[in-house]
Motif scaffolding. Structure first.
Motif, mmCIF file in Angstrom:
data_model
loop_
_atom_site.group_PDB
_atom_site.id
_atom_site.type_symbol
_atom_site.label_atom_id
_atom_site.label_comp_id
_atom_site.label_asym_id
_atom_site.label_seq_id
_atom_site.Cartn_x
_atom_site.Cartn_y
_atom_site.Cartn_z
ATOM 1 N N PHE A 512 -1.031 -40.848 -15.470
ATOM 2 C CA PHE A 512 -2.186 -41.081 -14.557
ATOM 3 C C PHE A 512 -1.721 -41.549 -13.084
ATOM 4 C CE2 PHE A 512 -4.311 -41.274 -18.551
ATOM 5 C CZ PHE A 512 -5.610 -40.534 -18.061
ATOM 6 N N GLU A 513 -2.264 -41.361 -12.051
ATOM 7 C CA GLU A 513 -1.911 -41.548 -10.547
ATOM 8 C C GLU A 513 -3.105 -42.173 -10.004
ATOM 9 O OE1 GLU A 513 -0.738 -39.027 -6.919
ATOM 10 O OE2 GLU A 513 -2.831 -39.568 -7.025
ATOM 11 N N THR A 514 -3.014 -43.787 -9.642
ATOM 12 C CA THR A 514 -4.056 -44.455 -8.872
ATOM 13 C C THR A 514 -3.550 -44.787 -7.507
ATOM 14 O OG1 THR A 514 -3.164 -46.421 -9.476
ATOM 15 C CG2 THR A 514 -4.642 -45.687 -11.089
ATOM 16 N N GLN A 515 -4.390 -44.690 -6.405
ATOM 17 C CA GLN A 515 -4.146 -44.904 -5.368
ATOM 18 C C GLN A 515 -5.399 -45.628 -4.483
ATOM 19 O OE1 GLN A 515 -2.503 -41.446 -2.911
ATOM 20 N NE2 GLN A 515 -1.981 -42.683 -1.583
ATOM 21 N N VAL A 516 -5.115 -46.345 -3.433
ATOM 22 C CA VAL A 516 -6.189 -47.189 -2.697
ATOM 23 C C VAL A 516 -6.708 -45.909 -1.805
ATOM 24 C CG1 VAL A 516 -6.517 -48.570 -0.710
ATOM 25 C CG2 VAL A 516 -4.932 -49.340 -2.565
ATOM 26 N N ASP A 597 -12.786 -48.692 -4.157
ATOM 27 C CA ASP A 597 -11.843 -48.141 -3.068
ATOM 28 C C ASP A 597 -10.741 -47.629 -3.674
ATOM 29 O OD1 ASP A 597 -13.765 -48.743 -1.055
ATOM 30 O OD2 ASP A 597 -13.204 -50.768 -1.488
ATOM 31 N N HIS A 598 -10.558 -46.546 -4.476
ATOM 32 C CA HIS A 598 -9.437 -46.109 -5.191
ATOM 33 C C HIS A 598 -9.938 -44.661 -5.557
ATOM 34 C CE1 HIS A 598 -11.446 -47.635 -8.606
ATOM 35 N NE2 HIS A 598 -10.785 -46.744 -9.500
ATOM 36 N N THR A 679 -7.964 -34.397 -9.925
ATOM 37 C CA THR A 679 -8.843 -35.611 -9.592
ATOM 38 C C THR A 679 -10.076 -35.602 -10.426
ATOM 39 O OG1 THR A 679 -8.536 -35.014 -7.224
ATOM 40 C CG2 THR A 679 -9.911 -36.655 -7.366
ATOM 41 N N LEU A 680 -9.978 -37.123 -11.150
ATOM 42 C CA LEU A 680 -11.122 -37.134 -12.135
ATOM 43 C C LEU A 680 -12.000 -37.850 -10.983
ATOM 44 C CD1 LEU A 680 -9.163 -38.986 -15.078
ATOM 45 C CD2 LEU A 680 -10.224 -36.467 -14.696
ATOM 46 N N TYR A 681 -11.757 -38.742 -10.231
ATOM 47 C CA TYR A 681 -12.985 -39.329 -9.249
ATOM 48 C C TYR A 681 -12.407 -40.080 -8.099
ATOM 49 C CZ TYR A 681 -12.254 -44.017 -11.279
ATOM 50 O OH TYR A 681 -11.363 -45.179 -11.637
ATOM 51 N N ARG A 682 -13.292 -40.389 -6.952
ATOM 52 C CA ARG A 682 -13.096 -41.122 -6.182
ATOM 53 C C ARG A 682 -13.867 -42.354 -6.081
ATOM 54 N NH1 ARG A 682 -14.472 -39.062 -0.913
ATOM 55 N NH2 ARG A 682 -13.118 -40.813 -0.403
ATOM 56 N N SER A 683 -13.489 -43.619 -5.682
ATOM 57 C CA SER A 683 -14.309 -44.671 -5.666
ATOM 58 C C SER A 683 -14.492 -45.180 -4.326
ATOM 59 C CB SER A 683 -13.742 -45.908 -6.759
ATOM 60 O OG SER A 683 -14.520 -46.988 -6.449
ATOM 61 N N VAL A 684 -15.506 -45.030 -3.596
ATOM 62 C CA VAL A 684 -15.724 -45.405 -2.152
ATOM 63 C C VAL A 684 -17.203 -45.736 -2.001
ATOM 64 C CG1 VAL A 684 -15.998 -43.086 -1.273
ATOM 65 C CG2 VAL A 684 -15.045 -45.048 0.305
ATOM 66 N N GLY A 685 -17.246 -47.005 -1.156
ATOM 67 C CA GLY A 685 -18.583 -47.535 -0.964
ATOM 68 C C GLY A 685 -19.295 -47.313 0.478
ATOM 69 N N VAL A 686 -18.928 -46.299 1.227
ATOM 70 C CA VAL A 686 -19.472 -46.358 2.681
ATOM 71 C C VAL A 686 -19.644 -44.697 2.967
ATOM 72 C CG1 VAL A 686 -17.108 -46.320 3.597
ATOM 73 C CG2 VAL A 686 -18.953 -47.168 5.117
ATOM 74 N N GLN A 713 -18.967 -46.423 -5.553
ATOM 75 C CA GLN A 713 -17.875 -46.925 -5.934
ATOM 76 C C GLN A 713 -17.530 -46.462 -7.479
ATOM 77 O OE1 GLN A 713 -15.709 -48.242 -4.385
ATOM 78 N NE2 GLN A 713 -16.450 -49.512 -2.751
ATOM 79 N N MET A 714 -18.775 -45.919 -8.233
ATOM 80 C CA MET A 714 -18.412 -45.307 -9.522
ATOM 81 C C MET A 714 -18.151 -46.171 -10.713
ATOM 82 S SD MET A 714 -19.370 -42.299 -9.032
ATOM 83 C CE MET A 714 -19.508 -41.826 -10.608
ATOM 84 N N GLN A 715 -18.587 -47.525 -10.278
ATOM 85 C CA GLN A 715 -18.221 -48.452 -11.194
ATOM 86 C C GLN A 715 -19.138 -48.488 -12.676
ATOM 87 O OE1 GLN A 715 -18.501 -51.771 -8.409
ATOM 88 N NE2 GLN A 715 -16.500 -52.342 -9.305
#
Length: 849
Positions: A512-516, A597-598, A679-686, A713-715
């Protein structure tokens, strides 16, 4: 030579965006009514293009049905241009069949109103599907106009070009270089003319000095008709600027220039040089993408072919319900909507729309399965029915849900079957009405069993099986650290996940890879000096085995950082399944996202030294490069967006001699130095952010306004499922599509019983039984197509016949069988003897019904 400037008044009508569909329709009622009045009272205002969408007309007439005749007259006289689309669909995030149906609904509806615009119009779509030229031509559409996806180098010989699909069909096209709005504020004011209009015209003219005509779209988002345009055009012509200005339409312009197609362009259009392409929008709001894919599969691969089968047996084909679902779905497919670059309010409406479609589809599927099963079943029999909705011979593991009084359960006569899970369900109580009043009566309990069975089908049809009381093997937990089948062995060794097969061993094959993510709803953006974090170490949770299936459950512990530098460790539970004799490794991930935001990607270790990868799109496989040659100098060349080699896929993508991944709703991948990244998902809130690392300048979408989108943000809880095939040898085209057919859910099952009335949506309700659907055959095969691929099976639009859409992804043409009459995509008869290489065909089947 005096160049003619064709000024086309129009509006680009986003169905929804940072505003809601209701907002859009309120504006529509005002704008369309005003447009009708202006055109009726101003004969010198020739025409207005309403974005090539039929859905706008449907919505307007719901509100103002009294204006239908006035509107139809203007459309018939080509004063208002609508169609050929139902909505302006994103062509890279939906099934190709959805693109076809969108055009079919749009062109059919527009023609009923008087005229469908003869332009494959793509003013704002975020990248162009490679098969659009071929689809447009098969709809008898003669031209295409588009904005995004082209490199300047491709246009060096002119903005008019011939665009060719992988199957060789092409269409005369025009690139609206400055987008759809360069003439939005058209004026004869000398300051505007000198500083805005003339520089634009000079730039457009510079692309090809031999071209006599220049196209100047004069519109914008939700713009009101400019009734003063005829006067402005007269004044511009009186200024002797060296141009002849004509108030016109897209059809007229293309007819005047279709002899000037010096430039040749092929395939998909994903360039981000002059227009933003938003290539990471395909992982934005992944909930929409996953749900849309689920709904498309239930509609095209399940309900429609099942309805054809039931109709052959005497049931009514639910065409009105299907059209209702299609219209709801195509509202979802509008490019902003399915893209996910919306307000939270709009996004919630999109999801509710998809849930509504799914409820309709589930109900219709339930009814048809039940009607067919009741027609087959005699009173003394306990039968389960398996439906094969793909018209070819198949041998496949099929999942049944059975309800029995006792735990002992089997399908009689099936050699390979296994119980995956079994639960005892309390019968509860029911209310019984007696002469003394209502009383509660205990209902005996029963067992719910999920059973996996290897079933062989001879073609498009169904098979029945007696459900008998007999012990069956169960999938049971074992104390081991590995699973295997005929192709692979997967094991956990020293906290490493290892897979081995014929001539290969891969350690840490799944990571798995995570990134801001410092981006917005349109684009991923890496944070300066932030590097991706890779997580390889796994913990074995359990292993379960049976003769048909082996299952391993593991956990990765990953660390996620957000924009503020906060960190949190989260768990991803992964289930790996190997079926007997199956080349696909079934993979599913479950996680609960608590961070913002990741981006989260799954990485598969791979040899990427060839520099190439592939993915399917439309009716064949596209070859792509791992690294975009423009990436090194993109800023110097003033690209609108960094040309990072992140790609879309329709059903699968991979690397030869390594890996292919099959997905449903996961639409974005990239090939890295030593990994295939999904890519599984992006989490971003704007929604909207200026000056991103990969996208300089203004925010996309709404200028000078930022919309907070916390839902994006896909929480919360998320589930992802897909399949992977590993190989040390080159993948053959037919081999790839064979595996796709196994991956897709073209098989359904049904157990007609009375113990449980809640498993499917409409089980507990009384439903009529078509009189003709009694005493049906216990095994029925209708037809099959062995040598080609099948994209769709449906009822004909205007006849009581079966339509089958076939395609051929290979390099060689295939003779068309004589069981059907060839049609174009409008379902009109045409002459066609072959399915060409990488092409398709539509057949109306001969015979009864």
């Amino acid at each position: 030579m005096v160049k003619r400037v064709y000024i086309v008044p129009h509006t680009h009508w986003d169905r929804e965006w940072y505003f809601s569909l209701e907002d859009s329709n309120i504006m529509l009622e005002q704008d369309m009514t005003r447009l009708i009045d202006v055109l009726e009272n101003n004969p010198d205002f020739p025409s207005f293009v309403y974005d090539g969408q039929m859905s706008i007309i449907d919505e307007y007439l719901k509100i103002c049905p009294q204006n239908k005749d006035r509107l139809a007259k203007l459309i018939e006289n080509k004063r208002i241009f609508i169609g050929p689309w139902y909505t302006q669909t994103d062509t890279l995030l939906v099934q190709t069949e959805s693109i076809i149906r969108n055009l079919l609904l749009g062109s059919k509806g527009a023609k009923e109103m008087g005229h469908s615009m003869n332009i494959g119009y793509l003013p704002d779509i975020f990248g162009q599907n490679a098969y659009l030229p071929s689809l447009f031509k098969d709809f008898n559409i003669d031209y295409s106009i588009l904005q995004r996806g082209l490199y300047n180098e491709q246009l060096k010989d002119g903005l008019n070009f011939t665009w060719k699909s992988p199957d060789g069909r092409d269409i005369p096209s025009n690139n609206i270089y400055f987008g759809y709005g360069p003439g939005k504020f058209l004026s004869s004011d000398p300051n505007y003319v000198e500083k805005s209009l003339l520089p634009i015209l000079e730039k457009l003219a510079s692309f090809n000095e031999e071209e006599e005509a220049i196209l100047l779209p004069a519109g914008g988002d939700q713009v009101l008709v400019r009734e003063y345009f005829p006067q402005v055009v007269r004044e511009l012509n009186e200024m002797n600027l060296g141009y002849e200005f004509i108030l016109s339409d897209y059809e007229t312009f293309m007819k005047a220039t279709d002899h000037q197609m010096n430039t040749k362009v092929s395939g998909e259009l994903l360039a981000s040089q002059k227009s933003r392409i938003h290539n990471t929008i395909r992982s934005q709001r992944i909930d929409i993408k996953l749900l849309n894919s689920k709904v498309e599969e239930k509609l095209y691969q399940q309900l429609e072919p099942l309805a054809v089968m039931a109709n052959q047996l005497g049931a009514k084909y639910p065409d009105m319900w299907i059209e209702k679902c299609l219209k709801l779905l195509f509202d979802v497919h509008a490019h902003d909507s399915i893209g996910g670059c919306n307000s939270d309010e709009t996004n919630q409406s999109i999801k509710e729309r998809l849930y509504k479609i799914e409820r309709i589809l589930d109900g219709q599927i339930n009814i048809l399965k039940k009607q067919i099963a009741r027609g087959i079943q005699n009173k003394d029999e306990n039968l389960a029915v398996a439906f094969n909705l793909l018209p070819k011979k198949m041998c496949k593991m099929v999942r049944f849900v059975l309800f029995t009084k006792n735990a002992q359960v089997q399908l009689e006569g099936v050699e390979d079957q296994v119980i995956l899970q079994q639960d005892y369900i309390s019968g509860g109580k029911k209310v019984k009405v007696t002469a003394q009043g209502e009383i509660e009566v205990e209902v005996p309990g029963y067992y719910r069993t999920e059973l996996l069975a290897k079933i062989s089908f001879d073609g498009f049809g169904y098979k029945t099986f007696n459900v008998v009381e007999k012990d069956a093997e169960m999938l049971l937990e074992e104390k081991t650290a590995s699973i295997k089948n005929d192709f692979y062995k997967i094991s956990v060794e020293n906290d490493q996940l290892v897979i081995s097969g014929y001539q290969f061993v891969i350690e840490d094959f799944l990571q798995f890879e995570t990134q801001v993510d410092a981006g917005d709803s349109y684009d991923f953006s890496p944070q300066p000096e932030d590097e991706p974090q890779i997580f390889k170490q796994v913990k074995l949770i359990s292993v379960k085995k049976s003769k048909l299936q082996q299952e391993m459950k593991i956990k990765h512990f990953i660390t996620i950082k957000d924009l503020k530098g906060n960190q949190s460790e989260q768990q991803v539970t992964t289930t790996l399944i190997l079926e007997k004799e199956a080349r696909q490794v079934s993979v599913s991930h479950q996680l609960s996202n608590q961070m913002k935001d990741h981006r989260l990607r799954v990485l598969f270790k791979a040899d990427t030294s060839s520099g190439k990868n592939f993915a399917d799109q439309g009716y064949s496989i596209l070859q792509r490069v791992n690294n975009n040659a423009y990436l090194e100098k993109w800023k110097k060349k003033n690209f609108a967006e960094a040309p990072v080699a992140i790609y879309p896929l329709e059903n699968f993508a991979g690397i030869d001699n390594n890996i292919v991944v099959y997905t449903k709703g996961l639409k974005e991948y990239q090939v890295l130095k030593s990994h295939f990244a999904l890519t599984l998902y992006r989490s971003v809130g704007v929604l909207g952010r200026d000056d991103l690392a990969w996208r300089p300048g203004r925010a996309s979408g709404i200028n000078n306004k930022i919309v907070q989108t916390p839902d994006a943000q896909m929480q919360g809880e998320m589930d992802f499922s897909y399949s992977v095939v590993f190989s040390s040898q080159k993948f053959e085209v037919n081999e790839l599509y064979d595996e796709l057919e196994k991956f897709q859910s073209n098989q359904l099952t049904y157990h007609h019983q009375e113990l449980n009335t809640f498993e499917e949506r409409l089980e507990r309700f009384e439903l009529p039984q078509p009189l003709s659907m009694t005493e049906l055959n216990k095994q029925k095969i209708f037809f099959n197509f062995e040598d080609v691929r099948v994209a769709a099976i449906k009822k004909a639009e205007n006849q009581d016949n079966v339509i089958v859409r076939l395609f051929n992804p290979t390099e060689s043409k295939i003779p068309l069988m004589d069981e059907g009459i060839p049609l174009n995509l409008l379902e009109e008869v045409k002459t066609q003897k072959y399915i060409g290489a990488k092409s398709f065909a539509t057949l109306r089947l001969l015979g009864e019904k």
